[in-house]
Design an enzyme around this catalytic site. Structure first.
Site, PDB file in Angstrom:
ATOM      1  N   CYS A 194       0.849  -1.209   0.000  1.00 34.36           N
ATOM      2  CA  CYS A 194       0.000   0.000   0.000  1.00 34.36           C
ATOM      3  C   CYS A 194       0.877   1.248   0.000  1.00 34.36           C
ATOM      4  O   CYS A 194       1.757   1.392   0.853  1.00 34.36           O
ATOM      5  CB  CYS A 194      -0.901  -0.016   1.235  1.00 34.36           C
ATOM      6  SG  CYS A 194      -1.726   1.566   1.530  1.00 34.36           S
TER       7      CYS A 194
ATOM      8  N   CYS B 263       0.381   3.288   3.494  1.00 33.63           N
ATOM      9  CA  CYS B 263       0.717   2.763   4.821  1.00 33.63           C
ATOM     10  C   CYS B 263       2.018   3.390   5.336  1.00 33.63           C
ATOM     11  O   CYS B 263       2.901   3.752   4.547  1.00 33.63           O
ATOM     12  CB  CYS B 263       0.859   1.241   4.766  1.00 33.63           C
ATOM     13  SG  CYS B 263      -0.692   0.366   5.054  1.00 33.63           S
TER      14      CYS B 263
ATOM     15  N   HIS C 234      -4.377   0.429   7.952  1.00 31.58           N
ATOM     16  CA  HIS C 234      -4.819   0.234   6.565  1.00 31.58           C
ATOM     17  C   HIS C 234      -6.285  -0.201   6.468  1.00 31.58           C
ATOM     18  O   HIS C 234      -6.963   0.079   5.474  1.00 31.58           O
ATOM     19  CB  HIS C 234      -3.916  -0.847   5.941  1.00 31.58           C
ATOM     20  CG  HIS C 234      -4.218  -1.164   4.522  1.00 31.58           C
ATOM     21  ND1 HIS C 234      -3.742  -0.400   3.479  1.00 31.58           N
ATOM     22  CD2 HIS C 234      -4.947  -2.169   3.957  1.00 31.58           C
ATOM     23  CE1 HIS C 234      -4.162  -0.934   2.329  1.00 31.58           C
ATOM     24  NE2 HIS C 234      -4.905  -1.989   2.586  1.00 31.58           N
TER      25      HIS C 234
ATOM     26  N   ASN D  85     -13.193   9.806  -1.796  1.00 32.51           N
ATOM     27  CA  ASN D  85     -13.763   8.753  -2.641  1.00 32.51           C
ATOM     28  C   ASN D  85     -13.612   7.458  -1.870  1.00 32.51           C
ATOM     29  O   ASN D  85     -12.492   7.063  -1.569  1.00 32.51           O
ATOM     30  CB  ASN D  85     -12.993   8.612  -3.957  1.00 32.51           C
ATOM     31  CG  ASN D  85     -13.154   9.823  -4.836  1.00 32.51           C
ATOM     32  OD1 ASN D  85     -14.221  10.421  -4.883  1.00 32.51           O
ATOM     33  ND2 ASN D  85     -12.094  10.195  -5.526  1.00 32.51           N
TER      34      ASN D  85
ATOM     35  N   SER E  43      -8.607   4.731  -5.304  1.00 35.98           N
ATOM     36  CA  SER E  43      -7.499   3.941  -5.822  1.00 35.98           C
ATOM     37  C   SER E  43      -6.943   3.002  -4.767  1.00 35.98           C
ATOM     38  O   SER E  43      -6.112   2.163  -5.068  1.00 35.98           O
ATOM     39  CB  SER E  43      -6.405   4.887  -6.313  1.00 35.98           C
ATOM     40  OG  SER E  43      -6.029   5.761  -5.273  1.00 35.98           O
TER      41      SER E  43
ATOM     42  N   HIS F 178      -6.927   2.122   1.856  1.00 37.39           N
ATOM     43  CA  HIS F 178      -6.398   2.795   3.044  1.00 37.39           C
ATOM     44  C   HIS F 178      -7.229   4.064   3.306  1.00 37.39           C
ATOM     45  O   HIS F 178      -7.498   4.821   2.378  1.00 37.39           O
ATOM     46  CB  HIS F 178      -4.924   3.161   2.811  1.00 37.39           C
ATOM     47  CG  HIS F 178      -4.205   3.489   4.071  1.00 37.39           C
ATOM     48  ND1 HIS F 178      -3.260   2.656   4.627  1.00 37.39           N
ATOM     49  CD2 HIS F 178      -4.318   4.537   4.913  1.00 37.39           C
ATOM     50  CE1 HIS F 178      -2.822   3.200   5.749  1.00 37.39           C
ATOM     51  NE2 HIS F 178      -3.450   4.347   5.938  1.00 37.39           N
TER      52      HIS F 178
ATOM     53  N   HIS G 131      -8.350   7.502   3.501  1.00 37.00           N
ATOM     54  CA  HIS G 131      -7.713   8.742   3.048  1.00 37.00           C
ATOM     55  C   HIS G 131      -8.714   9.613   2.316  1.00 37.00           C
ATOM     56  O   HIS G 131      -9.790   9.161   1.925  1.00 37.00           O
ATOM     57  CB  HIS G 131      -6.542   8.431   2.106  1.00 37.00           C
ATOM     58  CG  HIS G 131      -6.968   7.879   0.777  1.00 37.00           C
ATOM     59  ND1 HIS G 131      -7.371   6.571   0.609  1.00 37.00           N
ATOM     60  CD2 HIS G 131      -7.078   8.456  -0.454  1.00 37.00           C
ATOM     61  CE1 HIS G 131      -7.691   6.368  -0.664  1.00 37.00           C
ATOM     62  NE2 HIS G 131      -7.532   7.504  -1.331  1.00 37.00           N
TER      63      HIS G 131
ATOM     64  N   GLN H 269      -8.792  13.507  -0.305  1.00 37.29           N
ATOM     65  CA  GLN H 269      -7.987  14.422  -1.113  1.00 37.29           C
ATOM     66  C   GLN H 269      -8.399  15.868  -0.841  1.00 37.29           C
ATOM     67  O   GLN H 269      -9.536  16.140  -0.438  1.00 37.29           O
ATOM     68  CB  GLN H 269      -8.188  14.139  -2.591  1.00 37.29           C
ATOM     69  CG  GLN H 269      -7.714  12.761  -3.033  1.00 37.29           C
ATOM     70  CD  GLN H 269      -7.605  12.701  -4.551  1.00 37.29           C
ATOM     71  OE1 GLN H 269      -7.036  13.579  -5.188  1.00 37.29           O
ATOM     72  NE2 GLN H 269      -8.150  11.657  -5.136  1.00 37.29           N
TER      73      GLN H 269
HETATM   74  P1  H2U Z   1      -8.051   8.472  -4.560  1.00 37.58           P
HETATM   75  O1  H2U Z   1      -8.070   7.122  -3.902  1.00 37.58           O
HETATM   76  O2  H2U Z   1      -9.292   9.296  -4.207  1.00 37.58           O
HETATM   77  O3  H2U Z   1      -7.792   8.367  -6.025  1.00 37.58           O
HETATM   78  O4  H2U Z   1      -6.831   9.289  -3.913  1.00 37.58           O
HETATM   79  C1  H2U Z   1      -5.515   8.831  -3.924  1.00 37.58           C
HETATM   80  C2  H2U Z   1      -4.592   9.875  -4.475  1.00 37.58           C
HETATM   81  O5  H2U Z   1      -3.260   9.501  -4.107  1.00 37.58           O
HETATM   82  C3  H2U Z   1      -4.596  10.014  -5.988  1.00 37.58           C
HETATM   83  O6  H2U Z   1      -5.004  11.310  -6.344  1.00 37.58           O
HETATM   84  C4  H2U Z   1      -2.383   9.926  -5.109  1.00 37.58           C
HETATM   85  C5  H2U Z   1      -3.151   9.758  -6.397  1.00 37.58           C
HETATM   86  O7  H2U Z   1      -2.690  10.693  -7.344  1.00 37.58           O
HETATM   87  N1  H2U Z   1      -1.161   9.127  -5.038  1.00 37.58           N
HETATM   88  C6  H2U Z   1       0.028   9.742  -4.708  1.00 37.58           C
HETATM   89  O8  H2U Z   1       0.078  10.958  -4.529  1.00 37.58           O
HETATM   90  N2  H2U Z   1       1.160   8.975  -4.561  1.00 37.58           N
HETATM   91  C7  H2U Z   1       1.211   7.637  -4.769  1.00 37.58           C
HETATM   92  O9  H2U Z   1       2.236   7.035  -4.587  1.00 37.58           O
HETATM   93  C8  H2U Z   1       0.009   6.944  -5.284  1.00 37.58           C
HETATM   94  C9  H2U Z   1      -1.266   7.726  -5.296  1.00 37.58           C
HETATM   95 ZN    ZN Z   2      -2.346   1.115   3.747  1.00 34.94          ZN
END
Ligand code: H2U
Ligand code: ZN
Length: 350
Positions: A52, A55, A116, A156, A164, A167, A169, A171
């Protein structure tokens, strides 16, 4: 009392916050609730995932290593949609048909917790309090920048909503212009204030509390309800009972109240289909343009896609894409279902 007749027939409802309409077709759900309650997703017990990128201690896709964070962790998005240093677009078209403007800003990611496996629904209240403090700090920090006019915080949740990573989180996107959603709501709140001398959402809270038919849950500071004009089947609106424009204006009681209502709403969502309920959630609050905004009433929108079970979602296609949004289950019956659920998470029940 017999149900009101207008509630039995197709009708459209007006959303005064966006000044748009939603088509409601209650006759399509006169049939009994037949949605299976599919238990598709059991809560995992993976507290740390070495693959992840959120994490603690792991290396992100962009090459940076996360610290061994103990509570909330904020970092600049490695794949930011907005950049802080874009020059004005001297050569861009700017006429009535073709128009482009610079948009600068910043994108950050906020990890809610090192674990996580957690979600807002299953986090402890003091942990969510820290997340609320982080939201307020990000709003203040990014909003202080002279070129930033709006700070949009959103989560999201779940793969169905395009998250994505599981975990916990969210934005933060900060922009040079107020985006269309809050801009539309701002115009409506301003017009209502000019016409009535009162706040549109304060009046909404008052009327909804009197009617009590769309309330899902409440605490002394916040109320969560399925709005009269909800588009998504189990959409909710979280409203402050006191009038204030943004996270930074909240006192301790309001911050604790916000954390509590978010836990209550997300717990009820998870309990509805006994799944980790997907949604997009976010706050609408005053722009950070250094102007007074007495018209703004802080609120959160929850937009969950699920309709009948953990796997059957509502699609906004066809008439909805080309005409207007439509729903079958009425906001009143959605609220009744959510209200009837326990605020104890189903995974904690013996
Ligand atoms: P979402 O799960 O809402 O997509 O948010 C995760 C964000 O994390 C996504 O915008 C960022 C992605 O660009 N990200 C990073 O900044 N670094 C990483 O190593 C992977 C994902
Ligand atoms: Zn994690």
């Amino acid at each position: 009392m017999p149900p009101s007749t207008w509630l039995q027939v197709p009708h459209r409802r007006f959303n005064p916050l966006t000044r748009t309409w939603v088509l409601v077709s209650p006759h399509r759900t006169q049939r009994p609730w037949q949605g299976e309650v599919a238990k598709t997703e059991s809560v995992s017990a993976v507290h740390y995932d070495s693959t992840c990128y959120l994490c603690p201690g792991n290396t992100r896709a962009g090459g940076h290593r996360n610290p061994q964070y103990k509570d909330v962790f904020v970092f600049d998005n490695d794949y930011a949609a907005l950049l802080p240093d874009v020059a004005p677009l001297a050569d861009a078209p700017h006429d009535d048909l073709f128009r482009a403007e610079r948009e600068l800003g910043a994108c950050r990611v906020i990890c809610f917790h090192p674990d996580h496996d957690l979600t807002l629904a299953r986090m402890q209240p003091p942990d969510i309090d820290r997340v609320v403090a982080a939201w307020a700090a990000q709003y203040e920090d990014l909003g202080r920048r002279s070129k930033i006019k709006y700070v949009q915080i959103f989560e999201n949740r779940g793969p169905m909503m395009g998250a994505s990573n599981p975990h916990p989180h969210c934005q933060v996107w900060a922009t040079e212009h107020v985006p269309d959603g809050p801009r539309t709501e701002q115009a409506a709140q301003l017009a209502y204030r000019r016409a009535h001398g009162r706040c549109l959402l304060c009046d909404t809270v008052e009327r909804e509390m009197q009617l009590a038919e769309r309330i899902v849950c409440e605490n002394p500071e916040f109320v969560a309800l399925v709005p009269f004009w909800a588009v998504w089947p189990f959409e909710t609106l979280v409203l402050g009972r006191r009038h204030l424009g943004s996270l930074v204006e909240m006192d301790v009681a309001q911050r604790v109240g916000l954390a509590d209502i978010l836990k209550q709403v997300t717990t009820r969502y998870d309990n509805l289909f006994q799944t980790s309920f997907p949604y997009t959630m976010g706050f609408h609050q005053s722009p950070t343009d250094s102007k007074p905004h007495p018209e703004w009433h802080f609120h959160a929108h929850f937009y969950p896609p699920l309709l009948r079970s953990a796997t059957v979602r509502k699609f906004m296609v066809g008439f909805e894409m080309l005409g207007m949004p439509q729903r079958d289950i009425t906001p009143e019956s959605a609220a009744e279902k959510l209200r009837a659920l326990s605020d104890l998470h189903y995974t904690l029940k013996k």
